[in-house]
Design a protein around this motif. Sequence first.
Motif, PDB file in Angstrom:
ATOM      1  N   GLU A 344       0.772  -1.311   0.021  1.00  0.00           N
ATOM      2  CA  GLU A 344      -0.080  -0.212   0.001  1.00  0.00           C
ATOM      3  C   GLU A 344       0.821   1.259  -0.075  1.00  0.00           C
ATOM      4  OE1 GLU A 344      -3.897  -1.678   2.443  1.00  0.00           O
ATOM      5  OE2 GLU A 344      -2.314  -0.817   3.524  1.00  0.00           O
ATOM      6  N   LEU A 345       1.960   1.236   0.775  1.00  0.00           N
ATOM      7  CA  LEU A 345       2.745   2.423   0.901  1.00  0.00           C
ATOM      8  C   LEU A 345       3.334   2.731  -0.456  1.00  0.00           C
ATOM      9  CD1 LEU A 345       4.209   4.366   2.753  1.00  0.00           C
ATOM     10  CD2 LEU A 345       6.090   2.577   3.100  1.00  0.00           C
ATOM     11  N   TYR A 346       4.134   1.579  -1.168  1.00  0.00           N
ATOM     12  CA  TYR A 346       4.654   1.903  -2.385  1.00  0.00           C
ATOM     13  C   TYR A 346       3.576   2.342  -3.570  1.00  0.00           C
ATOM     14  CZ  TYR A 346       9.154   0.133  -0.880  1.00  0.00           C
ATOM     15  OH  TYR A 346      10.583   0.281  -0.490  1.00  0.00           O
ATOM     16  N   ALA A 351       1.891   6.416  -7.104  1.00  0.00           N
ATOM     17  CA  ALA A 351       1.134   6.936  -7.709  1.00  0.00           C
ATOM     18  C   ALA A 351       1.041   8.482  -7.662  1.00  0.00           C
ATOM     19  CB  ALA A 351      -0.180   6.634  -7.065  1.00  0.00           C
ATOM     20  N   ALA A 352       1.759   9.057  -6.545  1.00  0.00           N
ATOM     21  CA  ALA A 352       2.057  10.426  -6.643  1.00  0.00           C
ATOM     22  C   ALA A 352       3.186  10.818  -7.388  1.00  0.00           C
ATOM     23  CB  ALA A 352       2.662  10.659  -5.103  1.00  0.00           C
ATOM     24  N   ALA A 353       4.121  10.152  -7.883  1.00  0.00           N
ATOM     25  CA  ALA A 353       5.160  10.264  -8.886  1.00  0.00           C
ATOM     26  C   ALA A 353       4.387  10.382 -10.164  1.00  0.00           C
ATOM     27  CB  ALA A 353       6.246   9.075  -8.839  1.00  0.00           C
ATOM     28  N   ARG A 354       3.388   9.780 -10.516  1.00  0.00           N
ATOM     29  CA  ARG A 354       2.746  10.008 -11.686  1.00  0.00           C
ATOM     30  C   ARG A 354       2.311  11.326 -11.960  1.00  0.00           C
ATOM     31  NH1 ARG A 354      -1.450   5.061 -13.490  1.00  0.00           N
ATOM     32  NH2 ARG A 354      -0.850   5.951 -15.617  1.00  0.00           N
ATOM     33  N   SER A 390      13.126  25.365  -6.688  1.00  0.00           N
ATOM     34  CA  SER A 390      12.843  24.053  -7.229  1.00  0.00           C
ATOM     35  C   SER A 390      11.260  23.714  -6.603  1.00  0.00           C
ATOM     36  CB  SER A 390      13.582  23.047  -6.607  1.00  0.00           C
ATOM     37  OG  SER A 390      14.929  23.141  -6.996  1.00  0.00           O
ATOM     38  N   ARG A 391      10.525  23.012  -7.444  1.00  0.00           N
ATOM     39  CA  ARG A 391       9.022  22.809  -6.925  1.00  0.00           C
ATOM     40  C   ARG A 391       9.230  21.576  -6.193  1.00  0.00           C
ATOM     41  NH1 ARG A 391       9.807  24.211 -12.098  1.00  0.00           N
ATOM     42  NH2 ARG A 391       9.894  22.293 -12.985  1.00  0.00           N
ATOM     43  N   PHE A 392       9.253  21.725  -4.822  1.00  0.00           N
ATOM     44  CA  PHE A 392       9.288  20.824  -3.994  1.00  0.00           C
ATOM     45  C   PHE A 392       8.041  20.355  -3.362  1.00  0.00           C
ATOM     46  CE2 PHE A 392      11.086  19.511   0.438  1.00  0.00           C
ATOM     47  CZ  PHE A 392      11.261  18.208   0.274  1.00  0.00           C
ATOM     48  N   THR A 393       7.342  19.352  -4.136  1.00  0.00           N
ATOM     49  CA  THR A 393       6.090  18.620  -3.916  1.00  0.00           C
ATOM     50  C   THR A 393       6.490  16.997  -3.720  1.00  0.00           C
ATOM     51  OG1 THR A 393       5.741  18.283  -6.096  1.00  0.00           O
ATOM     52  CG2 THR A 393       4.941  20.409  -5.139  1.00  0.00           C
ATOM     53  N   LEU A 394       5.482  16.453  -3.133  1.00  0.00           N
ATOM     54  CA  LEU A 394       5.593  15.120  -2.935  1.00  0.00           C
ATOM     55  C   LEU A 394       5.694  14.391  -4.222  1.00  0.00           C
ATOM     56  CD1 LEU A 394       5.593  12.361  -1.196  1.00  0.00           C
ATOM     57  CD2 LEU A 394       3.314  12.202  -1.329  1.00  0.00           C
ATOM     58  N   PRO A 395       4.692  14.708  -5.444  1.00  0.00           N
ATOM     59  CA  PRO A 395       5.040  13.944  -6.499  1.00  0.00           C
ATOM     60  C   PRO A 395       6.499  14.340  -7.244  1.00  0.00           C
ATOM     61  CG  PRO A 395       3.017  14.990  -6.575  1.00  0.00           C
ATOM     62  CD  PRO A 395       3.437  15.584  -5.130  1.00  0.00           C
ATOM     63  N   ASN A 396       6.749  15.396  -7.147  1.00  0.00           N
ATOM     64  CA  ASN A 396       8.295  15.669  -7.750  1.00  0.00           C
ATOM     65  C   ASN A 396       9.218  14.885  -7.094  1.00  0.00           C
ATOM     66  OD1 ASN A 396       7.436  17.320  -9.870  1.00  0.00           O
ATOM     67  ND2 ASN A 396       7.290  19.072  -8.830  1.00  0.00           N
ATOM     68  N   PHE A 397       9.192  14.865  -5.909  1.00  0.00           N
ATOM     69  CA  PHE A 397      10.016  14.076  -4.988  1.00  0.00           C
ATOM     70  C   PHE A 397      10.183  12.954  -5.018  1.00  0.00           C
ATOM     71  CE2 PHE A 397      11.422  11.660  -1.204  1.00  0.00           C
ATOM     72  CZ  PHE A 397      12.331  12.183  -0.771  1.00  0.00           C
ATOM     73  N   MET A 398       9.077  11.945  -5.412  1.00  0.00           N
ATOM     74  CA  MET A 398       9.152  10.578  -5.873  1.00  0.00           C
ATOM     75  C   MET A 398       9.417  10.560  -7.228  1.00  0.00           C
ATOM     76  SD  MET A 398       8.530   9.057  -3.035  1.00  0.00           S
ATOM     77  CE  MET A 398       8.576   7.385  -3.989  1.00  0.00           C
ATOM     78  N   PHE A 434       8.547  -2.969 -10.102  1.00  0.00           N
ATOM     79  CA  PHE A 434       7.211  -3.047 -11.233  1.00  0.00           C
ATOM     80  C   PHE A 434       6.314  -3.938 -10.465  1.00  0.00           C
ATOM     81  CE2 PHE A 434      11.289  -3.247 -13.639  1.00  0.00           C
ATOM     82  CZ  PHE A 434      11.205  -2.097 -14.343  1.00  0.00           C
ATOM     83  N   LYS A 435       6.163  -4.115  -9.125  1.00  0.00           N
ATOM     84  CA  LYS A 435       5.037  -4.599  -8.617  1.00  0.00           C
ATOM     85  C   LYS A 435       4.083  -3.584  -8.575  1.00  0.00           C
ATOM     86  CE  LYS A 435       5.129  -7.207  -4.842  1.00  0.00           C
ATOM     87  NZ  LYS A 435       5.194  -7.609  -3.556  1.00  0.00           N
ATOM     88  N   THR A 436       4.312  -2.401  -8.338  1.00  0.00           N
ATOM     89  CA  THR A 436       3.268  -1.454  -8.643  1.00  0.00           C
ATOM     90  C   THR A 436       3.313  -0.981 -10.203  1.00  0.00           C
ATOM     91  OG1 THR A 436       3.946  -0.305  -6.719  1.00  0.00           O
ATOM     92  CG2 THR A 436       2.690   1.045  -8.314  1.00  0.00           C
ATOM     93  N   PRO A 437       1.984  -1.248 -10.789  1.00  0.00           N
ATOM     94  CA  PRO A 437       1.806  -1.109 -12.098  1.00  0.00           C
ATOM     95  C   PRO A 437       2.133   0.006 -12.628  1.00  0.00           C
ATOM     96  CG  PRO A 437      -0.257  -2.381 -11.202  1.00  0.00           C
ATOM     97  CD  PRO A 437       0.794  -1.795 -10.030  1.00  0.00           C
ATOM     98  N   VAL A 438       2.851   0.081 -13.906  1.00  0.00           N
ATOM     99  CA  VAL A 438       3.027   1.106 -14.867  1.00  0.00           C
ATOM    100  C   VAL A 438       3.796   2.331 -14.445  1.00  0.00           C
ATOM    101  CG1 VAL A 438       1.952   3.007 -16.075  1.00  0.00           C
ATOM    102  CG2 VAL A 438       0.823   0.793 -15.967  1.00  0.00           C
ATOM    103  N   VAL A 439       4.031   2.701 -13.390  1.00  0.00           N
ATOM    104  CA  VAL A 439       4.679   4.010 -12.975  1.00  0.00           C
ATOM    105  C   VAL A 439       6.328   3.822 -13.211  1.00  0.00           C
ATOM    106  CG1 VAL A 439       5.214   5.530 -11.310  1.00  0.00           C
ATOM    107  CG2 VAL A 439       3.075   4.105 -11.123  1.00  0.00           C
ATOM    108  N   ALA A 440       7.007   2.974 -12.544  1.00  0.00           N
ATOM    109  CA  ALA A 440       8.475   2.884 -12.970  1.00  0.00           C
ATOM    110  C   ALA A 440       8.579   2.322 -14.017  1.00  0.00           C
ATOM    111  CB  ALA A 440       8.920   1.786 -11.895  1.00  0.00           C
ATOM    112  N   GLN A 441       7.646   1.533 -14.710  1.00  0.00           N
ATOM    113  CA  GLN A 441       7.769   0.868 -16.221  1.00  0.00           C
ATOM    114  C   GLN A 441       7.970   2.192 -17.141  1.00  0.00           C
ATOM    115  OE1 GLN A 441       4.827  -1.769 -17.250  1.00  0.00           O
ATOM    116  NE2 GLN A 441       5.412  -2.205 -19.389  1.00  0.00           N
TER     117      GLN A 441
END
Length: 546
Positions: A344-346, A351-354, A390-398, A434-441
Motif C-alpha cells: 500500500e505504501l509503495y 501514484a504520487a510520482a505519476r 525548485s518545485r518541492f512537492t511529494l509528486p516531484n520528490f518521488m 514493477f510490482k506497482t503497475p505502470v509507474v516505474a515501467q
Amino acid sequence: MDAHRAAIAAGETALGLELGSTRIKAVLTDMNCRVLARGSYTWENRLENGVWTYDLNTAWEGVRAAYAALAADVQARYGTPLTRIGAVGISGMMHGYLAFDRDGRQLAPFRTWRNNITAQAADTLTEYFRFHIPQRWSIAHLYHAVLSGESHVGEIGFLTTLAGYIHWQLSGERVLGIGDASGMFPVDAERGTYDGSMLETFRCLAAVKALPWDIADILPRVLRAGEPAGTLTPHGAALLDPSVQLRASSRMAPPEGDAGTGMVGANAVRRGTGNISVGTSAFSMNVLEAPLRKVHKDIDIVMTPDGAPVAMVHTNNCSSDINAWAAIFGAFAAATGAALTPDELYQKLFAAARTGDADAGDLLNYACLSGEHITGVREGRPLFVRTPHSRFTLPNFMRAQLYAAFAPLRIGMEILVREEGVSPTRMTAHGGLFKTPVVAQQILADALNVPIAVMETAHEGGPWGMAVLAVFALCAREGQTLADFLDDVVFGTARTSVCVPDPAGTAGYDRFIERYRTALVVEKAAIGYRTRARERSSVRIISERE
C-alpha cells in the motif's frame, strides 16, 4: 490441487533458491514452471573495514530459513510434507571474491560485487587482456589480493561465487554455470570455457608467476544450461533441511548468477533480445548478434546461461534509496495512526510520482548507497538536492527518486546506443519496482527512450528463473535449446504489458539527466569533504598521542 499434491508427492518439482542482496528466496514449481510455494529470509550486507561483505554462516541460516518457510507453505497449501524434489538450482549475486584452501577452509571474508576497491588491478588486467575487466569481477579481486600481498593468496585452492559455493556444499561439485563463470574470468563463447589466451596472460604476470597454483586449477568447471551438475547429496539435503525430511538425489542444475536468472525470467536469452533487472543494483543485458567494435570500460561482456555473448551495463545502485525514503514515509504514516502495508505504501508513493512534473520539478537526487563506477563516484553518499526555486512537492520528490534510480543505467546505455549502434526495439524489465503497475515501467521507458515490456511473471524474480533452469536440466528434449524451451514451455501464454516512451516524459528526463551530470561535482565534493574530515581527525589523534 490434486494434481499439485500428486506432483509434490512424486517429486515432480523444481526448487529455485537465490541468494540476493537483501533477501534469500526459494520457489518451488511444477514441471510446467508454475509456482507451487515460496519462502524467504531477509538479510543485509555489512561494511566492515571498508569492505562490503556477508557472513557465510548467515548465508546458511538464511538458506535453511527460506527452505523451511517454503516447506511450511507446501504443508499449509497442500496438506503434504515436502520430501522429494526432482531438480534443484542455486543462484546468487554474481562476481565478488570467495577464496578457499584445498581443505575447503574460507581464507578471507566474502567480498561482494558492491566493492570498488580493485581499480588498479582491474585497469591492469583490462590493458593486458584487451578486454574490459570490471572492478567487481572475481579475477580483479584475486589480482588485487595478489598485488596487495595478502598472506592468504598462496594458500588458495578454490575460487568461486556465492552460488558456486552453495552448490558445492550441496552437491560436492566445483562447477559454475557459464553466465556466472563469465563474471569471474572472461569466457570463450565458442569453446564454452575460460579464454585460454587470457589464462596464459594472467599466468605470465610478474606478481602471479611465483604463486604455487595455476589459475585454471582454482576456478570452477564451466557448464552450459542443461548440462549435468551433480546431484543433491545426503550431506547437502541435511544442510537444506535439518529436519531430515528431504531425500537426497535431486538433479542439480548448473548454478547461475542473478543476471542469468533475470534473462531466463524475462525470456531474453535469444540473440537480439534484451532485458533489464532492477533491485538493489540495476543492469541491462543485450544479447549480441555481433561482437562490439571496441572495449568500453562501462560495458561488460558476459554470457547467457546457454553461452551467448551479452553486453551488460551494470550499476551498483538502484532501489536502496527509494526503500529508505519509503521507510521514513511509512513510519510517519504509522505515527498518524494510518499504518500501511508495504504494498500500500509503495502504491501511494508511486501514484504520487505519476502526477509530478516531467523534469521532477528541478529536484535532484543521487541514490549512491555505495560507489558507482559509471559516474566515477568512488564511495557511497546518498544525496538529495534542491534550489530555492525548485518545485518541492511529494509528486516531484518521488519522481526524482525514480529518475535517480535509473540514472547510471541511462548513462551506460548511451554508450551502447551511440558508440556501438546497439538499439533494442524493446526490452523486458523485471524486479520489485514493477510490482506497482505502470509507474516505474513508464519512467524507465522514458529514461531509455525504449519500449519497456513487463511480463505477468516479472515479480517472481531470480529464484523462479533458477527453478526454470532446474526444470530445463531435468526435462529438456534432446537437442532442445534453452530459448526454444522458454518459448514453448514457459512463456507461450504469458501476458505482457508494454509502455512506450512518452515524448514529454523523455524530454523531461533528458533535462533531469543533464542536471544530474552537471551536479556530479556536488556528489563528489561531499565524498571529498568526508575524506578530508577523516584525514584531519587522524592527524589530530596522532598529534594528541605524540
